[in-house]
Design a protein around this motif. Structure first.
Motif, PDB file in Angstrom:
ATOM      1  N   SER A 128       0.768  -1.411   0.608  1.00 18.45           N
ATOM      2  CA  SER A 128      -0.216   0.108  -0.138  1.00 18.45           C
ATOM      3  C   SER A 128       0.565   1.148  -0.156  1.00 18.45           C
ATOM      4  N   GLY A 131       2.618   1.899  -4.017  1.00 18.69           N
ATOM      5  CA  GLY A 131       0.933   2.321  -4.635  1.00 18.69           C
ATOM      6  C   GLY A 131       1.053   3.870  -4.097  1.00 18.69           C
ATOM      7  N   ALA A 132       0.993   3.807  -3.078  1.00 17.47           N
ATOM      8  CA  ALA A 132       0.239   5.616  -2.662  1.00 17.47           C
ATOM      9  C   ALA A 132       1.581   6.468  -3.045  1.00 17.47           C
ATOM     10  N   GLY A 135       1.921   6.282  -6.575  1.00 19.10           N
ATOM     11  CA  GLY A 135       0.282   7.133  -7.648  1.00 19.10           C
ATOM     12  C   GLY A 135       1.239   8.654  -7.465  1.00 19.10           C
TER      13      GLY A 135
END
Lengths: 193, 193
Positions: A128, A131-132, A135
């Motif tokens: 996660s 991903g953060a 992004g």
């Protein structure tokens, strides 16, 4: 029963598949991969926290300093550093635990159970965070014209290189964690057969 | 040995811990949680893909249409929809597999091994998608003044509500996947003891 026969019986019992609850030793792969995990998470954190870049723009006559770019400007990157620090701490603890189990030749089912579960939890946390960070980094690289968010990497090139590098290494750390979780589950499975 | 005693022996053997490789049945929790996972991933996808919002701004005399906000404007949200679709497909397949194992009362160690590994892989995929979506959604909500990225949710309120809702449900789906992975590993562990 002479001492000699009793001890061979013990060793046989402890190695016969599925009967004894401990096998001879935690696999060396576990120990090596956990050390690799530690190195990857630490590297990723260091690369991210050293990403700060200040910049001067020279206009005729007066140099103007534009705001510095650093990871603390973005909540997603702050989350990234916190999550990777948790994973780094976990890698230290789990490396010591597996090394001591490896030395004592006692990689018990309970240990494998806990490692498999904790590894799966850490996969979620590190994935996660990757991903953060990914992004937000992509936005810095390309911007988004629909909402008029300009790209920044042509100005803060060093900052973006560091952020990109840190995210690449954390992706690698996620894969290592996944491998560790799979190895622990496989080791548990081998104890049944 | 009369038929009656033989069959009780069989049932005892198949339920005695650690001896038979199949237990009586996959736990009902696995089946229910996999169905919940399917519902959560599907809901998250639908909420995200129906987030499109077009807006008119009224200036004296002439209404101007500003660009529509939709998930396809952001690579992170596109990744989110793709990742959740993969997890949704996996939840359908794994639900059928566990239901059929449940009916046949044969939740084998091999099945649990594969479910535990695939669940851990899916935790990584859904968690990274949740992180990517969350990182970008937070920017839409708060903006980032250091790099002059303005917030957008005061304009595209419906879009932001949908994106926020979809990400909250995908966070829930990540937790369900983690629980499933832990249940599979625990079921494997119980076959050893």
């Amino acid at each position: 029963m002479g001492y000699e026969t009793k001890s061979t019986l013990d060793t046989e019992r402890s190695t016969a598949p599925g009967t004894g609850t401990t096998t001879k030793s935690c696999s060396m792969t576990q120990v090596v991969l956990r050390f690799v995990l530690f190195a990857a998470t630490l590297t990723s954190i260091v690369v991210m926290v050293t990403s700060k870049q200040t910049k001067n723009i020279f206009l005729p006559g007066t140099p103007i300093r534009i705001p510095a770019a650093e990871f603390t400007n973005s909540p997603a990157l702050i989350y990234f550093v916190v999550a990777l620090s948790v994973a780094c701490f976990y890698s230290i603890v789990s490396t010591f635990v597996t090394v001591s189990a490896f030395k004592k030749h006692s990689c018990s089912a309970v240990l494998l159970l806990n490692l498999a579960i904790m590894d799966a939890v850490m996969v979620g946390i590190v994935a996660s965070a990757t991903g953060a960070g990914g992004g937000v980094a992509y936005l810095g690289l390309k911007g988004n014209k629909e909402v008029r968010w300009g790209k920044i990497c042509h100005i803060y090139d060093k900052f973006c290189r560091h952020v990109g590098g840190a995210i690449a290494v954390s992706l690698f750390a996620s894969v290592v964690l996944l491998l560790l979780s799979i190895i622990s589950v496989l080791s548990l499975y081998k104890k049944i057969r």
